[in-house]
Scaffold this motif. Structure first.
Motif, PDB file in Angstrom:
ATOM      1  N   TYR A  57       0.830  -1.209   0.000  1.00 18.29           N
ATOM      2  CA  TYR A  57       0.000   0.000   0.000  1.00 18.29           C
ATOM      3  C   TYR A  57       0.864   1.259   0.000  1.00 18.29           C
ATOM      4  CZ  TYR A  57      -4.660  -2.008   0.542  1.00 18.29           C
ATOM      5  OH  TYR A  57      -5.840  -2.646   0.314  1.00 18.29           O
ATOM      6  N   LEU A  58       1.913   1.260   0.842  1.00 19.25           N
ATOM      7  CA  LEU A  58       2.690   2.484   1.011  1.00 19.25           C
ATOM      8  C   LEU A  58       3.584   2.781  -0.182  1.00 19.25           C
ATOM      9  CD1 LEU A  58       3.358   4.714   3.083  1.00 19.25           C
ATOM     10  CD2 LEU A  58       5.250   3.286   3.867  1.00 19.25           C
ATOM     11  N   LEU A  59       4.294   1.769  -0.660  1.00 22.75           N
ATOM     12  CA  LEU A  59       5.308   2.012  -1.690  1.00 22.75           C
ATOM     13  C   LEU A  59       4.770   1.862  -3.102  1.00 22.75           C
ATOM     14  CD1 LEU A  59       8.352   0.194  -0.043  1.00 22.75           C
ATOM     15  CD2 LEU A  59       7.671   2.597   0.126  1.00 22.75           C
ATOM     16  N   ILE A  60       3.723   1.072  -3.307  1.00 24.39           N
ATOM     17  CA  ILE A  60       3.205   0.889  -4.664  1.00 24.39           C
ATOM     18  C   ILE A  60       1.903   1.667  -4.868  1.00 24.39           C
ATOM     19  CG2 ILE A  60       2.343  -0.814  -6.319  1.00 24.39           C
ATOM     20  CD1 ILE A  60       4.293  -2.817  -5.164  1.00 24.39           C
ATOM     21  N   VAL A  61       0.888   1.395  -4.023  1.00 21.31           N
ATOM     22  CA  VAL A  61      -0.384   2.115  -4.179  1.00 21.31           C
ATOM     23  C   VAL A  61      -0.187   3.609  -3.923  1.00 21.31           C
ATOM     24  CG1 VAL A  61      -2.740   2.337  -3.314  1.00 21.31           C
ATOM     25  CG2 VAL A  61      -1.703   0.074  -3.518  1.00 21.31           C
ATOM     26  N   GLY A  62       0.496   3.923  -2.819  1.00 16.18           N
ATOM     27  CA  GLY A  62       0.708   5.333  -2.478  1.00 16.18           C
ATOM     28  C   GLY A  62       1.524   6.066  -3.523  1.00 16.18           C
ATOM     29  N   GLN A  63       2.648   5.459  -3.927  1.00 17.29           N
ATOM     30  CA  GLN A  63       3.495   6.101  -4.936  1.00 17.29           C
ATOM     31  C   GLN A  63       2.768   6.198  -6.269  1.00 17.29           C
ATOM     32  OE1 GLN A  63       6.268   7.580  -4.516  1.00 17.29           O
ATOM     33  NE2 GLN A  63       7.155   6.806  -2.620  1.00 17.29           N
ATOM     34  N   GLY A  64       1.991   5.167  -6.614  1.00 19.98           N
ATOM     35  CA  GLY A  64       1.264   5.189  -7.886  1.00 19.98           C
ATOM     36  C   GLY A  64       0.221   6.292  -7.927  1.00 19.98           C
ATOM     37  N   ILE A  65      -0.573   6.402  -6.860  1.00 17.69           N
ATOM     38  CA  ILE A  65      -1.594   7.459  -6.820  1.00 17.69           C
ATOM     39  C   ILE A  65      -0.934   8.831  -6.801  1.00 17.69           C
ATOM     40  CG2 ILE A  65      -3.403   8.472  -5.375  1.00 17.69           C
ATOM     41  CD1 ILE A  65      -4.175   5.656  -4.517  1.00 17.69           C
ATOM     42  N   SER A  66       0.165   8.941  -6.041  1.00 18.87           N
ATOM     43  CA  SER A  66       0.868  10.225  -5.959  1.00 18.87           C
ATOM     44  C   SER A  66       1.417  10.652  -7.314  1.00 18.87           C
ATOM     45  CB  SER A  66       1.994  10.123  -4.936  1.00 18.87           C
ATOM     46  OG  SER A  66       2.679  11.349  -4.827  1.00 18.87           O
TER      47      SER A  66
END
Length: 264
Positions: A36-45
């Motif tokens: 969630y933090l490194l893939i989902v978060g970075q992707g949405i960001s």
């Protein structure tokens, strides 16, 4: 009382030993928050940035998510630890525990403390990642954050125990938990701010108890930053958040202990 304390320690120790012997469980519980933090978060960001945040406020989307991911890590680990009750029932261990000359509530507390200990270990690992996303935490703040996470974890573990005590099968427990846990996480404010939302959604977020845990974590983690960050990200006072989380933990503690004690 001595027998009850010995039972609490024994059950807690058993839950801890089971955890450190299951390497796949350790990998899974670390991998999910990282996903969630490194893939989902970075992707949405990268795709959308942090829309809605007023200009000049020094916080990005991954930093916004970070307290929510901490809460998510203890949410999933704590509430799914209740599945050990169904597992023990299927293998006959629970029957031996229930007929032992110790209070059943002591067994429930031991299981809750065991699940909470595992969740806090996961939270410590996530806290070690804070420098990677430019979040600075002092030792005092880390201890305060762990204290709130322990309260959240203890209450959620008791909730898992209460539900597992009423469930006959592993499949039924997991289906019910998915139906409960996912809305609780997504409505907690972990993934998006509690501003500019439809009225019905704001209402659901306000009755989600995890919302107040995430709010308290954000207040602590960003206490030393630009005051505008707290003004935008935090919605309640720390005292109010702690009161809600503590009251919920006490209520779920009674609920979990009673449900476990009444099972056949």
């Amino acid at each position: 009382m001595e027998a009850a304390l010995r039972a609490i320690y024994t059950i807690w120790y058993r839950e801890f030993i089971r955890f450190i012997r299951e390497r796949s469980r350790i990998i899974g519980m670390i991998g999910q928050p990282l996903l969630y933090l490194l893939i989902v978060g970075q992707g949405i960001s990268a795709a959308m940035g942090f829309r809605g945040v007023p200009a000049g406020i020094p916080v990005n989307y991954v930093q916004f998510m970070y307290p929510g991911i901490l809460a998510m890590s203890v949410l999933f680990t704590s509430i799914f630890s209740g599945v050990s009750i169904i597992w023990d029932r299927e293998f006959g261990f629970l029957k031996e525990v229930l007929v032992a000359p110790v209070p059943r509530w002591a067994t429930a507390i031991g299981k809750a403390l065991g699940g909470s200990t595992v969740a806090i270990i996961q939270a410590v690992i996530m806290l070690l990642l804070a420098p990677l996303i430019n979040v600075s935490l002092s030792p005092v703040i880390i201890l305060q954050v762990l204290g709130i996470l322990f309260l959240i974890s203890l209450g959620l573990t008791f909730l898992g125990i209460a539900i597992a005590s009423r469930m006959a099968t592993m499949e039924g427990f997991q289906m019910f938990m998915n139906f409960l846990v996912n809305p609780m996480f997504f409505l907690s404010g972990a993934m998006f701010p509690m501003t500019n939302l439809p009225g019905w959604m704001s209402f659901l977020m306000k009755i989600d108890p995890l919302t107040y845990g995430v709010d308290a974590l954000r207040r602590l983690i960003y206490a030393g930053t630009d005051p505008r960050v707290l003004e935008y990200l935090v919605h309640y006072s720390l005292r109010f958040d702690l009161a809600v989380v503590t009251a919920l933990t006490i209520f779920l503690g009674f609920l979990g202990s009673i449900s476990f004690s009444r099972q056949e």
